[in-house]
Design an enzyme around this catalytic site. Structure first.
Site, PDB file in Angstrom:
ATOM      1  CB  SER A   1      -3.303  -8.800   2.071  1.00  0.00           C
ATOM      2  OG  SER A   1      -4.573  -9.402   2.123  1.00  0.00           O
TER       3      SER A   1
ATOM      4  CB  THR B   1      -4.373 -14.995  -0.082  1.00  0.00           C
ATOM      5  OG1 THR B   1      -4.193 -13.616   0.268  1.00  0.00           O
ATOM      6  CG2 THR B   1      -3.051 -15.725   0.080  1.00  0.00           C
TER       7      THR B   1
ATOM      8  CB  CYS C   1      -2.177   9.782  -4.525  1.00  0.00           C
ATOM      9  SG  CYS C   1      -0.556   9.180  -3.987  1.00  0.00           S
TER      10      CYS C   1
ATOM     11  CB  CYS D   1      -1.873   7.523  -9.894  1.00  0.00           C
ATOM     12  SG  CYS D   1      -0.398   6.468  -9.985  1.00  0.00           S
TER      13      CYS D   1
END
Length: 614
Positions: A127, A408, A559, A589
């Site tokens: 993160s 969070t 990707c 994906c």
């Protein structure tokens, strides 16, 4: 500090006890020994005995509560708990900690386990994190005195609009005063230790691959996948059958686009029962650098919008100065982008060469690389988070506050609210629906409601989005009388290739920008090579006959790990090759494939990246 190589200890203990009445739950309950199964990051993950380690750790641990171990047909053991939590991130650990705190308050005992697919807790946590401590203050109010890895407070908060060669300062909308620049992977490791001290049992290296139901179609737990299966489906010498972890309640805290969570959302129509709108996502790509002393400014926070992305693509960048000359830098790209030639990875590499960014990184060294998808649907996309037998918590449900770029604190709070509902279910016979009621009364709901229109405003482009966001923030203050809706689902937003021109990205220079293999090495990503591919094509013909001719093979670009690669086939055409061992578990994906033909499933437990400072 993690207990050194505790899995080896469990394995030895397992061998010595296997001849005894291991399946007798009374023997387990009366065992006087307690071992931690938390894996030391310095120890190598060994899947050949991981399942036996799990079973043994149950056999020798005395925590109390309703725990038992039994065998079922097919050779799979069943472990029974009061609460089974899938996912050792902020939401899952917050739920586990809060459950144990409530047990202490009520002088009762409930057994709680956390299942984590990463080789260690925190290994899959990434993160770009400026932490708002509101939920942590509620959960563990003494964190400042207990060694939490939260040290660098925000010292400055800047917001820039970038063009290719210039930067323009804008008023910062992020309200980061009093927040902290942290590594979330380090924070969850610390939280896991707090959870273990309270009696939570944590099992890293185990992938929950299926939902378990009873005869009434109520969820009664999860099953882990078998280990030691070869690519061809045969059993290797290291084969170990999976384990069924059954709970009176099951919480899914898998993070964004959780595979089991998505199945239950569809199975029980939870999206329609909630706010009713589809989820929309972004892909975050991040590096952690060690920079020169002269340019390091601990606590400095910078966000940008604009270049390198075009005006029809929502996204932005972040740059956070952490401690020890470390800097987190990253790009977030909304996955509803239209141009199939766009490569988020290459856009990020290009960004680092901007004249305002390049001087900071010059002379520095990249420490780690990673990527992960994140929810951006916000208030409109919250599903009904309760299913028969449990609840969905954290980013699996989608509580990210997009204008704050924070999720969070809301994920943690959702786990706490679920725990508070669960204790009443288990001890008082209440209903889990209390979680939904309390969620709507909480500051999560208020916060996300006020932020609900920021993300969909950018459906109309960069400048209209900025203009509306300014009105919403400074004039309406979150009380705009209408709720905007999201556009098409991300996979439907991709245009056909003929509507766009291929993007020619500059070659990486090996100093500021890098090729994918170099970045993958820095992610510590590894999977057992000889295992069934966890990225499944529903129709193997779609890539070659639809995606390639119509969309120019976007898999090879969206990707960030080059898992998908078009290579020559025997007929002088091209076919899709899946390099599953490269997978960063970002889930892009599963989200972005134009035909939803790719299904992301969990690989053998312990596989994937191993993040330490992300």
């Amino acid at each position: 500090m993690y207990r050194l190589c505790s899995r080896a200890i469990h394995f030895a203990k397992f061998i010595s006890m296997r001849s005894s009445s291991l399946h007798n739950s009374s023997t387990i309950a009366n065992s006087p020994v307690s071992f931690s199964i938390f894996q030391n990051p310095l120890c190598l993950y060994d899947s050949s005995f991981s399942r036996r380690s799990l079973l043994n750790s149950i056999a020798v641990r005395l925590i109390g509560g309703r725990r038992s171990l039994s065998s079922s047909s097919g050779g799979r053991e069943s472990l029974h708990y009061d609460v089974v939590i899938v996912g050792g991130g902020p939401a899952g650990l917050s739920a586990a900690i809060r459950l144990k705190q409530l047990c202490l308050e009520r002088n009762c005992e409930l057994s709680v386990c956390v299942l984590e697919k990463g080789a260690e807790v925190g290994a899959h946590i990434i993160s770009g994190n400026v932490l708002e401590t509101r939920a942590l203050d509620e959960l563990l109010p003494n964190w400042r005195h207990e060694g939490a890895p939260i040290e660098v407070s925000v010292s400055s908060d800047k917001f820039w609009l970038l063009t290719e060669n210039n930067s323009f300062s804008l008023p910062s909308p992020f309200d980061n005063k009093g927040n902290y620049v942290i590594s979330l992977s380090q924070l969850v490791r610390w939280m896991a230790l707090r959870a273990e001290e309270l009696g939570v049992e944590i099992y890293p290296g185990f992938s929950a691959s299926e939902i378990l139901y009873d005869e009434n179609h109520r969820v009664v737990g999860v099953g882990t996948n078998d280990m030691g299966i070869a690519k061809d489906g045969s059993r290797k010498e290291t084969f170990q059958s999976g384990v069924d972890l059954k709970g009176r309640l099951t919480f899914l805290a898998e993070g964004c686009r959780g595979s089991l969570s998505e199945k239950l959302i569809k199975e029980f129509n939870l999206r329609q029962k909630g706010q009713g709108w589809h989820q929309t996502y972004a892909l975050g790509i991040k590096e952690v650098w060690e920079v020169e002393e002269g340019v390091h400014d601990p606590g400095a926070v910078l966000h940008t919008i604009g270049w390198p992305l075009d005006r029809n693509t929502y996204g932005g960048t972040f740059l956070y100065h952490m401690k020890d000359r470390q800097v987190s830098i990253g790009l977030v790209v909304a996955l509803n982008y239209r141009n199939p030639y766009l490569s988020p990875y290459d856009e990020f590499q290009k960004f680092k060469h901007h004249p305002a960014i390049k001087p900071l990184l010059e002379g520095g060294t990249v420490l780690q690389y990673g990527a992960r998808s994140l929810n951006e649907g916000g208030f409109q996309s919250i599903p009904y988070p309760i299913f028969p037998g449990g609840a969905i918590i954290g980013c699996s449900a989608g509580f990210v506050n997009v204008p704050k770029i924070k999720g969070t604190h809301t994920a943690m709070k959702s786990g706490m609210l679920a725990a508070e509902a669960a204790i009443k279910v288990l001890l008082e016979g209440a209903q889990m629906e209390t979680y939904w009621d309390n969620l709507k009364k909480s500051w999560i709901w208020e916060e996300l409601y006020r932020a609900r229109n920021y993300r969909p405003a950018f459906e109309y482009g960069l400048l209209p989005g900025l203009a509306f966001s300014a009105l919403e923030r400074y004039i309406f203050r979150g009380s705009f009388p209408f709720t905007l809706k999201h556009g098409k689902p991300d996979h439907q937003a991709t245009d056909i290739a003929s509507h766009h021109t291929p993007i020619l990205y500059p070659k990486p220079d090996g100093i500021l920008s890098f090729d994918v293999p170099t970045s993958l090495y820095r992610s510590n990503t590894n999977h057992e090579h000889d295992q069934p591919i966890h990225l499944r094509l529903k129709d193997p013909n779609v890539p070659q006959f639809v995606n390639l001719p119509k969309f120019a093979g976007p898999e090879s670009r969206y990707c960030p790990a080059r898992v998908y690669e078009y290579v020559p086939d025997e007929k002088h055409g091209q076919k899709l090759q899946i390099n599953a061992q490269n997978c960063l578990h970002c889930k892009a994906c599963d989200i972005k494939d134009p035909n939803q033909n790719i299904e992301w499933t969990v690989p053998e437990g312990g596989g994937g990246p191993v993040y330490t400072v992300m």
